[in-house]
Design a protein around this motif. Structure first.
Motif, PDB file in Angstrom:
ATOM      1  N   VAL A  82      36.340  82.800  -1.383  1.00 30.53           N
ATOM      2  CA  VAL A  82      35.492  83.236  -0.275  1.00 30.53           C
ATOM      3  C   VAL A  82      34.538  82.117   0.130  1.00 30.53           C
ATOM      4  CG1 VAL A  82      33.795  84.932   0.489  1.00 30.53           C
ATOM      5  CG2 VAL A  82      35.651  85.629  -1.036  1.00 30.53           C
TER       6      VAL A  82
ATOM      7  N   ASP B 162      37.359  79.961   2.914  1.00 30.84           N
ATOM      8  CA  ASP B 162      38.044  81.245   2.811  1.00 30.84           C
ATOM      9  C   ASP B 162      39.504  81.163   3.241  1.00 30.84           C
ATOM     10  OD1 ASP B 162      37.771  80.900   5.504  1.00 30.84           O
ATOM     11  OD2 ASP B 162      36.669  82.749   5.887  1.00 30.84           O
ATOM     12  N   THR B 163      40.084  79.967   3.093  1.00 30.97           N
ATOM     13  CA  THR B 163      41.451  79.755   3.574  1.00 30.97           C
ATOM     14  C   THR B 163      42.439  79.449   2.453  1.00 30.97           C
ATOM     15  OG1 THR B 163      40.908  77.424   3.989  1.00 30.97           O
ATOM     16  CG2 THR B 163      40.681  78.963   5.830  1.00 30.97           C
TER      17      THR B 163
ATOM     18  N   SER C   8      34.658  90.867  -7.523  1.00 29.59           N
ATOM     19  CA  SER C   8      34.073  89.621  -7.040  1.00 29.59           C
ATOM     20  C   SER C   8      33.595  88.787  -8.219  1.00 29.59           C
ATOM     21  CB  SER C   8      32.903  89.921  -6.095  1.00 29.59           C
ATOM     22  OG  SER C   8      32.217  88.739  -5.734  1.00 29.59           O
TER      23      SER C   8
ATOM     24  N   GLU D 265      32.052  78.186  -6.628  1.00 29.36           N
ATOM     25  CA  GLU D 265      33.078  78.997  -5.978  1.00 29.36           C
ATOM     26  C   GLU D 265      32.785  80.489  -6.124  1.00 29.36           C
ATOM     27  OE1 GLU D 265      37.507  78.104  -6.185  1.00 29.36           O
ATOM     28  OE2 GLU D 265      37.402  79.886  -7.471  1.00 29.36           O
TER      29      GLU D 265
ATOM     30  N   SER E  14      34.709  84.115  -5.368  1.00 28.19           N
ATOM     31  CA  SER E  14      36.063  84.584  -5.105  1.00 28.19           C
ATOM     32  C   SER E  14      36.120  86.093  -5.104  1.00 28.19           C
ATOM     33  CB  SER E  14      37.045  84.013  -6.132  1.00 28.19           C
ATOM     34  OG  SER E  14      36.660  84.365  -7.450  1.00 28.19           O
ATOM     35  N   SER E  15      37.210  86.625  -4.576  1.00 32.50           N
ATOM     36  CA  SER E  15      37.383  88.062  -4.438  1.00 32.50           C
ATOM     37  C   SER E  15      38.845  88.413  -4.624  1.00 32.50           C
ATOM     38  CB  SER E  15      36.894  88.515  -3.053  1.00 32.50           C
ATOM     39  OG  SER E  15      37.258  89.847  -2.787  1.00 32.50           O
TER      40      SER E  15
ATOM     41  N   PRO F 201      41.305  89.233   0.233  1.00 28.19           N
ATOM     42  CA  PRO F 201      40.762  88.184   1.116  1.00 28.19           C
ATOM     43  C   PRO F 201      39.618  88.709   1.966  1.00 28.19           C
ATOM     44  CG  PRO F 201      42.867  89.001   1.948  1.00 28.19           C
ATOM     45  CD  PRO F 201      42.687  89.620   0.592  1.00 28.19           C
TER      46      PRO F 201
ATOM     47  N   PRO G  49      36.623  87.217   4.841  1.00 27.03           N
ATOM     48  CA  PRO G  49      36.063  86.089   5.585  1.00 27.03           C
ATOM     49  C   PRO G  49      34.721  85.680   5.019  1.00 27.03           C
ATOM     50  CG  PRO G  49      36.894  87.783   7.081  1.00 27.03           C
ATOM     51  CD  PRO G  49      36.917  88.377   5.702  1.00 27.03           C
ATOM     52  N   ARG G  50      34.439  84.406   5.025  1.00 29.48           N
ATOM     53  CA  ARG G  50      33.250  83.880   4.370  1.00 29.48           C
ATOM     54  C   ARG G  50      31.951  84.368   4.995  1.00 29.48           C
ATOM     55  NH1 ARG G  50      32.888  77.517   5.254  1.00 29.48           N
ATOM     56  NH2 ARG G  50      30.770  77.974   4.551  1.00 29.48           N
TER      57      ARG G  50
ATOM     58  N   THR H 104      31.076  89.760  -0.346  1.00 29.70           N
ATOM     59  CA  THR H 104      32.191  90.332  -1.100  1.00 29.70           C
ATOM     60  C   THR H 104      31.968  91.816  -1.369  1.00 29.70           C
ATOM     61  OG1 THR H 104      31.130  89.524  -3.133  1.00 29.70           O
ATOM     62  CG2 THR H 104      32.920  88.199  -2.203  1.00 29.70           C
TER      63      THR H 104
END
Length: 301
Positions: free
Chosen positions: A51, A55-56, A184, A192, A194-195, A198, A200-201, A205
């Protein structure tokens, strides 16, 4: 165009991500060690998405989550692997620590699957607990504290969080077999976040619009009534020695009670409130033109 907008609002963004939870095959001891048969047979959720900072792509740090349950508790274990050697970053063991200043793992639950309200639980890498009630689709009220149990164990290559959440500590409708769920993780050594699904940043989360689905093999057990009683007793004596009066004795009793009537209704009772035990409000210097709102800490209100 209006139809597409309504369809987007009314549907969950990550409906394709599902975790199937099954009844525990054995008893579970909350110690941060994944050695019970129940964990071996539970499904695994991993392959997290990054995230932040981007976020890609997929997350560079590996995280694995397993869940199960019995008649009284919901169990979760999270294995947080390291990708960079070094000590864990932990600011405080205080409950409801700052998310951005600690290596931590959080779970977000939407038992009503309505993407508006829910509950969050988690811990940092040193075992400090974090919990709150969720509202407005992605905000967390950390003044909500409940009784649940967890343990964290540190290893050279990972840290493990294991938790037991009593069904009576959360609210859910009887018979619903699909809940919103997401996991999360914040890892400061790699900067970093993360989730599991997916996100979007620009969204937190905690956003319930981007949860996956927790699919129960059978309807969750009906929680027993959640009743919390906090009694108190106070005694004292006083005497005026200058005028040699009789000793006066003082006795007071009282208490507060919170009773869960329905999943959406609480009954709060109080008898002879003990005002001396009330928490003080936070001290904040307000330098802007907007008023401040503090959480209600008086149990009898």
């Amino acid at each position: 165009m209006l139809y597409n907008l309504l369809l987007c609002i009314g549907s969950k963004k990550n409906a394709g991500y599902k975790y199937h939870i099954r009844r525990a095959a054995s008893a579970i001891n909350i110690d941060g060690v994944m050695n019970e048969q129940a964990w071996m047979q539970a499904d695994s959720a991993g392959d997290f998405f990054m995230v932040l900072p981007m976020d890609t792509s997929k997350a560079t740090v590996k995280t694995e989550v397993r869940m199960t349950y019995d008649d009284k508790n919901l169990y979760i274990i999270a294995i947080n692997y390291n990708s960079v050697p070094g000590p864990y970053m932990v600011e405080s063991l205080k409950r409801d620590f700052s998310f951005v200043k600690n290596d931590n793992f959080l779970i977000f639950m939407d038992p009503f699957d309505a993407r508006t309200d829910g509950f969050s639980f988690g811990a940092n890498a040193a075992g400090g607990q974090w919990d709150g009630s969720m509202y407005e689709g992605g905000k967390v009220d950390l003044s909500w504290d409940n009784r649940w149990y967890s343990a964290v164990k540190n290893y050279p290559d990972k840290w493990v969080w294991e938790a037991s959440i009593p069904f009576k500590s959360i609210r859910y409708k009887k018979g619903i077999k699909e809940w919103g769920i997401n996991f999360s993780r914040n890892d400061l050594k790699t900067a970093e976040k993360s989730s599991w699904t997916p996100i979007p940043r620009q969204f937190p989360t905690a956003s319930l619009a981007y949860t996956g689905t927790l699919v129960w093999d059978e309807a969750p057990p009906t929680a027993s009534s959640n009743v919390s009683i906090i009694p108190y007793a106070l005694t004292g004596l006083s005497k005026d020695y200058q005028h040699n009066t009789k000793t006066e004795y003082k006795h007071e009793i009282g208490g507060d009670a919170k009773i869960s009537v329905t999943p959406a209704l609480n009954l709060d009772l109080t008898v002879n409130p003990d005002f001396s035990q009330v928490d003080v409000d936070q001290q904040v210097i307000n330098l802007n033109r907007y008023e401040l709102f503090f959480p209600e800490k008086r149990q009898f209100f």
